[in-house]
Write an enzyme that holds these catalytic residues in place. Structure first.
Site, mmCIF file in Angstrom:
data_model
loop_
_atom_site.group_PDB
_atom_site.id
_atom_site.type_symbol
_atom_site.label_atom_id
_atom_site.label_comp_id
_atom_site.label_asym_id
_atom_site.label_seq_id
_atom_site.Cartn_x
_atom_site.Cartn_y
_atom_site.Cartn_z
ATOM 1 C CB CYS A 156 -0.968 -0.043 1.178
ATOM 2 S SG CYS A 156 -0.168 -0.189 2.801
ATOM 3 N NE ARG A 161 -3.573 2.382 2.720
ATOM 4 C CZ ARG A 161 -3.611 3.324 1.778
ATOM 5 N NH1 ARG A 161 -4.783 3.703 1.256
ATOM 6 N NH2 ARG A 161 -2.503 3.887 1.343
#
Length: 274
Positions: free
Chosen positions: A234, A239
């Site tokens: 990410c 994430r």
């Protein structure tokens, strides 16, 4: 149903399975809370130790999400009482980003005894299970971790695989970041050939942020399948901690790129597609 031994706990466990373990917790069970300090103080799962997520990362620009130093990891895992027999059950309150990053970190140091509480604190609360404000004390240990380079993916590992038809990059950022409309580094866009599937799309928002039950079929439509070598990232491998976790749960050949876009997008020599 008989209570499972820790060694038989699957990667993904449900609140009821964790509650059963906590009725008479084994000595080598460590529940780890990766929520904010404020959330932890307001109430956490009984017996959980709080691990500040920032202890997992180096916090050094331009790629602050790269893995923490061995010295920093030794301090963290000393506090958590790491031994070779420790079985971690990890959770957060955001659907699995930091919990997945913690599991990736365990893989990076070669510790394979762990489970993820499906849905984390959200799922636990949704079932009206009890919370505690008591801070447990566990004996410090003296871990001496080392990093496995086969787990900790770097830029050259990706560059040498970009032409391989069996290799795919899973970009867990949002579509605006992927398309270069939201600029978060010197360069905007994505790694050539990367598939964009934002991390939150793998969560069941109607069921306590658990991993969506049709995750495998959903990802297959995007070309993310078990027969591919996958690297996920990410902006900072936060994430993509969750997408790494989902990939592992589905039996994918998946690795995490800890430098992520903060590194790739700020490196003058990396290729980028808009």
């Amino acid at each position: 149903m008989a209570k499972l031994s820790l060694r038989d706990l699957p990667l993904i466990i449900e609140p009821a399975e964790l509650a059963e373990q906590l009725e008479n917790p084994p000595e080598n069970l460590r529940v780890v809370d990766l929520c904010s300090e404020q959330s932890y103080q307001q109430g956490h799962i009984e017996g959980a130790l709080h691990a500040p997520p920032q202890m997992l990362v180096c916090n050094i620009p331009p790629a602050p999400g790269r893995i923490a130093s061995v010295e920093q990891l030794n301090r963290l895992f000393s506090f958590l009482g790491l031994t070779p027999d420790t079985h971690f059950v990890v959770y957060d309150d955001e659907g699995g980003g930091w919990a997945g990053r913690f599991i990736w970190t365990l893989d990076a140091i070669g510790h394979s005894n762990y489970s993820y509480l499906n849905g984390g604190l959200q799922a636990w609360k949704n079932e009206h299970r009890p919370l505690s404000k008591e801070v447990p004390q566990v004996p410090f240990t003296d871990p001496r971790v080392s990093l496995d380079p086969s787990v900790v993916v770097e830029i050259p590992d990706i560059l040498e695989s970009l032409e391989d038809p069996n290799f795919v990059v899973w970009d867990a950022r949002n579509p605006a970041e992927y398309r270069g409309e939201k600029v978060t580094a010197q360069k905007a866009g994505h790694i050539p050939g990367a598939v964009n599937c934002e991390w939150t799309r793998l969560m069941d928002h109607d069921n306590g942020l658990r991993i969506r039950p049709d995750a495998e079929a959903f990802l297959a439509e995007l070309g993310l399948t078990r027969d591919k070598r996958i690297v996920t990232h990410c902006q900072s491998h936060h994430r993509s901690g969750f997408t790494y976790l989902v990939g592992k749960a589905l039996g994918f050949d998946i690795k995490g790129y800890h430098g992520s876009w903060a590194e790739w997008g700020n490196d003058p020599d990396t290729p980028v597609e808009p």
